[in-house]
Design a protein around this motif. Sequence first.
Motif, mmCIF file in Angstrom:
data_model
loop_
_atom_site.group_PDB
_atom_site.id
_atom_site.type_symbol
_atom_site.label_atom_id
_atom_site.label_comp_id
_atom_site.label_asym_id
_atom_site.label_seq_id
_atom_site.Cartn_x
_atom_site.Cartn_y
_atom_site.Cartn_z
ATOM 1 N N TYR A 1 0.840 -1.205 0.000
ATOM 2 C CA TYR A 1 0.000 0.000 0.000
ATOM 3 C C TYR A 1 0.872 1.251 0.000
ATOM 4 C CZ TYR A 1 -4.727 -1.884 0.891
ATOM 5 O OH TYR A 1 -5.956 -2.487 0.792
ATOM 6 N N TYR A 2 1.865 1.264 0.872
ATOM 7 C CA TYR A 2 2.702 2.445 1.101
ATOM 8 C C TYR A 2 3.503 2.811 -0.152
ATOM 9 C CZ TYR A 2 6.370 5.226 3.442
ATOM 10 O OH TYR A 2 7.252 6.211 3.829
ATOM 11 N N TYR A 3 4.215 1.843 -0.714
ATOM 12 C CA TYR A 3 5.076 2.153 -1.858
ATOM 13 C C TYR A 3 4.267 2.358 -3.138
ATOM 14 C CZ TYR A 3 9.022 1.110 1.151
ATOM 15 O OH TYR A 3 9.942 1.151 2.170
ATOM 16 N N LEU B 1 2.929 15.314 13.038
ATOM 17 C CA LEU B 1 1.934 16.220 12.475
ATOM 18 C C LEU B 1 2.322 16.646 11.060
ATOM 19 C CD1 LEU B 1 1.190 18.372 15.642
ATOM 20 C CD2 LEU B 1 -0.446 16.951 14.407
ATOM 21 N N ALA B 2 3.602 16.834 10.813
ATOM 22 C CA ALA B 2 4.041 17.206 9.463
ATOM 23 C C ALA B 2 3.738 16.102 8.464
ATOM 24 C CB ALA B 2 5.535 17.518 9.471
ATOM 25 N N LEU B 3 3.852 14.842 8.905
ATOM 26 C CA LEU B 3 3.575 13.715 8.026
ATOM 27 C C LEU B 3 2.087 13.473 7.828
ATOM 28 C CD1 LEU B 3 6.170 11.028 9.240
ATOM 29 C CD2 LEU B 3 6.274 12.397 7.144
ATOM 30 N N ARG B 4 1.284 13.777 8.851
ATOM 31 C CA ARG B 4 -0.103 13.317 8.851
ATOM 32 C C ARG B 4 -1.136 14.436 8.725
ATOM 33 N NH1 ARG B 4 -1.623 8.153 11.725
ATOM 34 N NH2 ARG B 4 0.002 6.716 11.083
ATOM 35 N N ASP B 5 -0.808 15.631 9.113
ATOM 36 C CA ASP B 5 -1.802 16.708 9.087
ATOM 37 C C ASP B 5 -1.470 17.720 7.997
ATOM 38 O OD1 ASP B 5 -4.062 18.095 9.827
ATOM 39 O OD2 ASP B 5 -3.011 19.293 11.327
ATOM 40 N N GLY B 6 -1.397 17.246 6.785
ATOM 41 C CA GLY B 6 -1.102 18.094 5.642
ATOM 42 C C GLY B 6 -1.172 17.271 4.376
ATOM 43 N N PRO B 7 -1.033 17.922 3.226
ATOM 44 C CA PRO B 7 -1.226 17.218 1.945
ATOM 45 C C PRO B 7 0.012 16.554 1.375
ATOM 46 C CG PRO B 7 -0.953 19.559 1.557
ATOM 47 C CD PRO B 7 -0.883 19.376 3.053
ATOM 48 N N ASP B 8 1.173 16.729 1.997
ATOM 49 C CA ASP B 8 2.422 16.382 1.331
ATOM 50 C C ASP B 8 2.856 14.930 1.495
ATOM 51 O OD1 ASP B 8 2.649 19.001 0.479
ATOM 52 O OD2 ASP B 8 3.770 19.620 2.261
ATOM 53 N N HIS B 9 2.187 14.167 2.362
ATOM 54 C CA HIS B 9 2.631 12.793 2.594
ATOM 55 C C HIS B 9 1.441 11.828 2.550
ATOM 56 C CE1 HIS B 9 6.834 13.668 3.532
ATOM 57 N NE2 HIS B 9 6.383 14.778 4.102
ATOM 58 N N PRO B 10 0.838 11.681 1.390
ATOM 59 C CA PRO B 10 -0.298 10.756 1.292
ATOM 60 C C PRO B 10 0.086 9.297 1.511
ATOM 61 C CG PRO B 10 0.337 11.550 -0.880
ATOM 62 C CD PRO B 10 1.111 12.370 0.113
ATOM 63 N N GLU B 11 1.390 8.989 1.459
ATOM 64 C CA GLU B 11 1.800 7.612 1.747
ATOM 65 C C GLU B 11 1.451 7.211 3.185
ATOM 66 O OE1 GLU B 11 5.353 10.191 2.743
ATOM 67 O OE2 GLU B 11 3.880 10.087 1.117
ATOM 68 N N THR B 12 1.359 8.213 4.090
ATOM 69 C CA THR B 12 0.935 7.873 5.458
ATOM 70 C C THR B 12 -0.511 7.402 5.479
ATOM 71 O OG1 THR B 12 0.321 10.179 5.940
ATOM 72 C CG2 THR B 12 2.562 9.488 6.500
ATOM 73 N N ALA C 1 -1.929 5.884 2.906
ATOM 74 C CA ALA C 1 -1.892 4.549 2.296
ATOM 75 C C ALA C 1 -1.513 3.505 3.335
ATOM 76 C CB ALA C 1 -0.909 4.542 1.129
ATOM 77 N N LEU C 2 -0.542 3.820 4.181
ATOM 78 C CA LEU C 2 -0.170 2.891 5.250
ATOM 79 C C LEU C 2 -1.339 2.686 6.209
ATOM 80 C CD1 LEU C 2 1.906 1.240 6.869
ATOM 81 C CD2 LEU C 2 2.600 3.390 7.965
ATOM 82 N N PHE C 3 -1.986 3.763 6.583
ATOM 83 C CA PHE C 3 -3.163 3.679 7.449
ATOM 84 C C PHE C 3 -4.204 2.744 6.853
ATOM 85 C CE2 PHE C 3 -7.497 5.086 8.172
ATOM 86 C CZ PHE C 3 -7.581 5.279 9.540
ATOM 87 N N LEU C 4 -4.502 2.919 5.571
ATOM 88 C CA LEU C 4 -5.525 2.101 4.926
ATOM 89 C C LEU C 4 -5.086 0.643 4.806
ATOM 90 C CD1 LEU C 4 -6.625 4.583 2.106
ATOM 91 C CD2 LEU C 4 -7.910 3.971 4.168
ATOM 92 N N GLY C 5 -3.816 0.431 4.541
ATOM 93 C CA GLY C 5 -3.327 -0.936 4.444
ATOM 94 C C GLY C 5 -3.472 -1.684 5.760
#
Length: 644
Positions: free
Chosen positions: A334-336, A415-426, A428-432
Amino acid sequence: MPAKIPVIVFIGGGPRTAGVLERVAANRPDIFAGPLQIHVVEPHVPGSGRIWRYDQDPGLLLNSMAADITMFTDESVDCDGPAVSGPGLVDWATGVLAGTITDVPDFPQHLQEQLRALNGTTFPTRQLQSQYLEWFFRRAARALNRSVTVHRTAAVGIAPTGDGGHDVSLANGRTLHADILVTALGHTDSQPDAASAGYADFTERHGGYHAAPSYTTDVDYSAIAPGQDVIVSGMGLAFVDLLVILMEGRGGRFEETADGGLRYLPSGREPRLWAGSRRGVPYHSKISATLRGEAPGPLQFLTPAAVDALLQRHGELDFHQHLWPLIAKEAGYYYYREIQTGSPERAAMDWDEFAARYTGLDWYSAERARLVAAAVPDDRLHLDLERLDRPFEGRHFADHEAVQDAVAGYIEHDLALRDGPDHPETLALFLGLLHVYMEVGRVVPADRLNARSQQTVHGWWHGFFSFVDSGPPPHRLRQMLALHRAGLLQFLGPGLEVGTDEATGTFVASSPQSGTIVAAKALIEARLPATSVARSLNPVLASLHGTGLGTEQQLLTADGIHSTGKLLVTPQHRLVRSDGKPEEAVFGVGPGTSGWGAGAFARPNTNAAPFRENDALARTILGAAAGLAALDTHSPEPAAVGKN
């Protein structure tokens, strides 16, 4: 002869019972359309129950966005019963405001404002959620044609009647006879474990304050004085609730700063908290990003076929050895995929090529690591699940200030990874992980796991998933940082150890990774009590244990017999007696039972595990009811009474 009308008694009337009742109504035309008597025993308001009741601090929120909440078994659910469409929380709020949903009370002004402000990304209050759950219960009960009777009292005991049924004693003095009995007790309280009991005894001898593990909103914190130092053990969701109650709940408030930050304005009534845990950091925040790349599809590696092959090869499965590598590989897939299809500028390899090579490699193989390094050059984007689980593992801090900087920096980075638009891979990991968590109980038979792995499921696996996927809204972490800057929250670091000092009458907290030592007269154990049938304070569980109608799950491992504390049930949710035999017409469901654990409500269109379980249990109950109804009473006709 007249047919017997089956009597079904549910002990506990929270959202899990409401979900099963909805499934009973949906499945009746297929299995048993005859009359039923259904009793629901619940001291709180049915639908919301204790945990989701309206009567709690109005500042407490769900840790799910409104768009992710439904009680309805939709078309995505892989079950034998029919899907029934209905509004999730957002559409329900819209219907209430529009007047198309009318079976609701007159809401107070603050709930009306919440209804108007609600959208899919809102983290709703528990008070608002209580109204949705209670509405759903009323809807489910109506669908059963007035056969549901609610008893607003507690059940205090269960006794077999000799005819296959059971008598349920109620706190109001009544007794209900049950042909079919379902315990859906939710989170219950237990007698303190040895450590907590020791803390309580210490407090009794020396004064001070101690709060044992409990549901946070049920604890009386009034004895904690303004400015008092308080050691807090635990930084999970109970800790987040504690901050709400002891800070804003005591009159403080947050305000936005000119630079977009957050400042806390204290009331002067707050204590000063010293918080630590095994990890030393709070749960990860929820995610505001959206996916840019290919939409997630079905699981690729943790599949029924893969699990069957493992069972054929090993007979009994080990979670860490056999299942975790597949789970980790799914999470990585999911992540990659999101990085390479959604942000191709950060990748050095075409996704199709990567996926083809990745599929044949073990997660922990050197080849997989080399493939990732070649495909994603920035090693800061490499997924390290062990580091994710224990972010400070092996790290030693020079002093207390180094701990403060490290934990605050960790939260800011999260918060930088999760509360913004720049890291949607987080995301994807959540959904996986969410997809795996919801699916693993379906494809992996719990009784085919070895004893150590069943402990792992109830302990580490659930804890890891909660840490990564079930954290608080992002603004709660921003508030945490503001409280830290205001001097009202200090971080103790990872590996928290709490002891007592008889000479000073204080609790002593320390972290071996930092050398920090803090003494205080108050200790709060910020977590739910560990499930324990044998030590339960719930009278129903105590009755089941005392009579042998129910028992704790016992696991035989290489170093002895261990108990999970859970109420032992079969895969069909039948209670297992102390003699090892299942009860035919007594069922248990919910977080205190030995099943995989599935929650009560879920995201729409995710084939959610609680809805699958509710449907299967409802069909089992209806099948049992059909069998009972087919029996003649065999009672002789009363003799005619003549007149003299």
